[in-house]
Design a protein around this motif. Structure first.
Motif, PDB file in Angstrom:
ATOM      1  N   ASP A   1      45.921  47.306  32.718  1.00  0.00           N
ATOM      2  CA  ASP A   1      43.826  47.766  33.530  1.00  0.00           C
ATOM      3  C   ASP A   1      43.720  48.613  33.961  1.00  0.00           C
ATOM      4  OD1 ASP A   1      41.792  47.193  33.729  1.00  0.00           O
ATOM      5  OD2 ASP A   1      41.697  44.848  33.092  1.00  0.00           O
TER       6      ASP A   1
ATOM      7  N   THR B   1      40.496  49.645  34.236  1.00  0.00           N
ATOM      8  CA  THR B   1      38.730  49.790  34.446  1.00  0.00           C
ATOM      9  C   THR B   1      38.287  49.309  35.473  1.00  0.00           C
ATOM     10  OG1 THR B   1      39.181  47.340  32.357  1.00  0.00           O
ATOM     11  CG2 THR B   1      37.646  47.426  33.734  1.00  0.00           C
ATOM     12  N   THR B   2      37.303  50.761  35.307  1.00  0.00           N
ATOM     13  CA  THR B   2      36.239  50.976  36.863  1.00  0.00           C
ATOM     14  C   THR B   2      35.462  49.971  36.829  1.00  0.00           C
ATOM     15  OG1 THR B   2      35.662  52.682  35.816  1.00  0.00           O
ATOM     16  CG2 THR B   2      38.116  52.635  37.571  1.00  0.00           C
ATOM     17  N   LEU B   3      34.665  49.968  38.055  1.00  0.00           N
ATOM     18  CA  LEU B   3      33.070  49.689  38.090  1.00  0.00           C
ATOM     19  C   LEU B   3      31.738  49.855  37.299  1.00  0.00           C
ATOM     20  CD1 LEU B   3      33.047  48.271  42.017  1.00  0.00           C
ATOM     21  CD2 LEU B   3      33.880  47.001  40.022  1.00  0.00           C
ATOM     22  N   ASP B   4      32.425  51.432  36.726  1.00  0.00           N
ATOM     23  CA  ASP B   4      31.453  52.206  36.197  1.00  0.00           C
ATOM     24  C   ASP B   4      32.260  52.497  34.937  1.00  0.00           C
ATOM     25  OD1 ASP B   4      33.140  53.744  36.571  1.00  0.00           O
ATOM     26  OD2 ASP B   4      31.936  55.511  36.956  1.00  0.00           O
ATOM     27  N   ASP B   5      32.660  51.234  34.117  1.00  0.00           N
ATOM     28  CA  ASP B   5      32.873  50.796  32.444  1.00  0.00           C
ATOM     29  C   ASP B   5      32.195  50.715  31.660  1.00  0.00           C
ATOM     30  OD1 ASP B   5      34.251  53.035  32.817  1.00  0.00           O
ATOM     31  OD2 ASP B   5      36.324  51.118  33.277  1.00  0.00           O
ATOM     32  N   ASP B   6      30.983  50.028  31.767  1.00  0.00           N
ATOM     33  CA  ASP B   6      29.950  49.337  31.594  1.00  0.00           C
ATOM     34  C   ASP B   6      30.159  48.135  31.113  1.00  0.00           C
ATOM     35  OD1 ASP B   6      27.790  51.135  32.425  1.00  0.00           O
ATOM     36  OD2 ASP B   6      28.619  52.636  30.245  1.00  0.00           O
ATOM     37  N   TRP B   7      31.570  47.212  31.634  1.00  0.00           N
ATOM     38  CA  TRP B   7      31.619  45.931  31.247  1.00  0.00           C
ATOM     39  C   TRP B   7      32.876  45.834  29.882  1.00  0.00           C
ATOM     40  CZ3 TRP B   7      30.766  42.674  35.425  1.00  0.00           C
ATOM     41  CH2 TRP B   7      29.626  42.661  36.334  1.00  0.00           C
ATOM     42  N   VAL B   8      33.421  47.105  29.794  1.00  0.00           N
ATOM     43  CA  VAL B   8      34.448  46.987  28.306  1.00  0.00           C
ATOM     44  C   VAL B   8      36.038  47.025  29.355  1.00  0.00           C
ATOM     45  CG1 VAL B   8      35.112  48.494  26.939  1.00  0.00           C
ATOM     46  CG2 VAL B   8      32.431  48.310  27.260  1.00  0.00           C
ATOM     47  N   ARG B   9      36.361  46.791  28.871  1.00  0.00           N
ATOM     48  CA  ARG B   9      37.736  46.920  30.009  1.00  0.00           C
ATOM     49  C   ARG B   9      38.840  47.667  28.746  1.00  0.00           C
ATOM     50  NH1 ARG B   9      40.281  43.444  33.498  1.00  0.00           N
ATOM     51  NH2 ARG B   9      39.264  41.234  33.167  1.00  0.00           N
TER      52      ARG B   9
END
Length: 134
Positions: free
Chosen positions: A37, A39-47
């Motif tokens: 995984d 995913t970062t905090l700036d990925d607009d809530w998409v994994r």
């Protein structure tokens, strides 16, 4: 008829395969690809996931060996030295699974009777090749 067996490549040019053990447990290489995984905090809530390299895994061989077979000692020596061995599993229908392997364990269980049992583990290095005995 031939039984399922494990062979070790003992010469190159021409290639010579030497019977190691008659397998009582028949492991076949499996391929898998791990994911992580990312995913970062700036990925607009998409994994988001990233894939790793293909892994052929580890195998444990168990079987019956010849009592004075020097090939057994070659496997034990490879465990100590860290050398890679070329091996193949030959199934009763002639299908082969050939792979490079690093020996990770070696056990010679002591049992009563005339059969010599052998068990050892390997970690597959690279991609296994499926073929047939010509």
């Amino acid at each position: 008829s031939q039984k399922t067996r494990l062979e070790l490549q003992t010469a190159i040019g021409p290639i010579v395969w030497t019977h190691v053990i008659e397998l009582t447990v028949v492991p076949i290489p499996d391929l898998s690809r791990p994911t992580v995984d990312v995913t970062t905090l700036d990925d607009d809530w998409v994994r988001h996931a990233a894939t790793g390299v293909v892994d052929a895994g580890a195998l444990e061989f168990t079987g019956l060996a010849l009592s004075a077979d020097p090939i057994r000692e070659q496997i034990r020596d490879a465990l100590i030295s860290g050398d890679t061995l070329t091996m193949r599993v030959v199934l009763v229908d002639g299908e082969t699974h050939t792979f490079e392997a690093i020996v990770t364990s070696y056990k010679k269980p002591v049992a009563a009777g005339d059969k010599v049992r052998l068990s050892f583990g390997v970690r597959i290095d690279g991609e296994p090749i499926v073929g047939n005995i010509a």
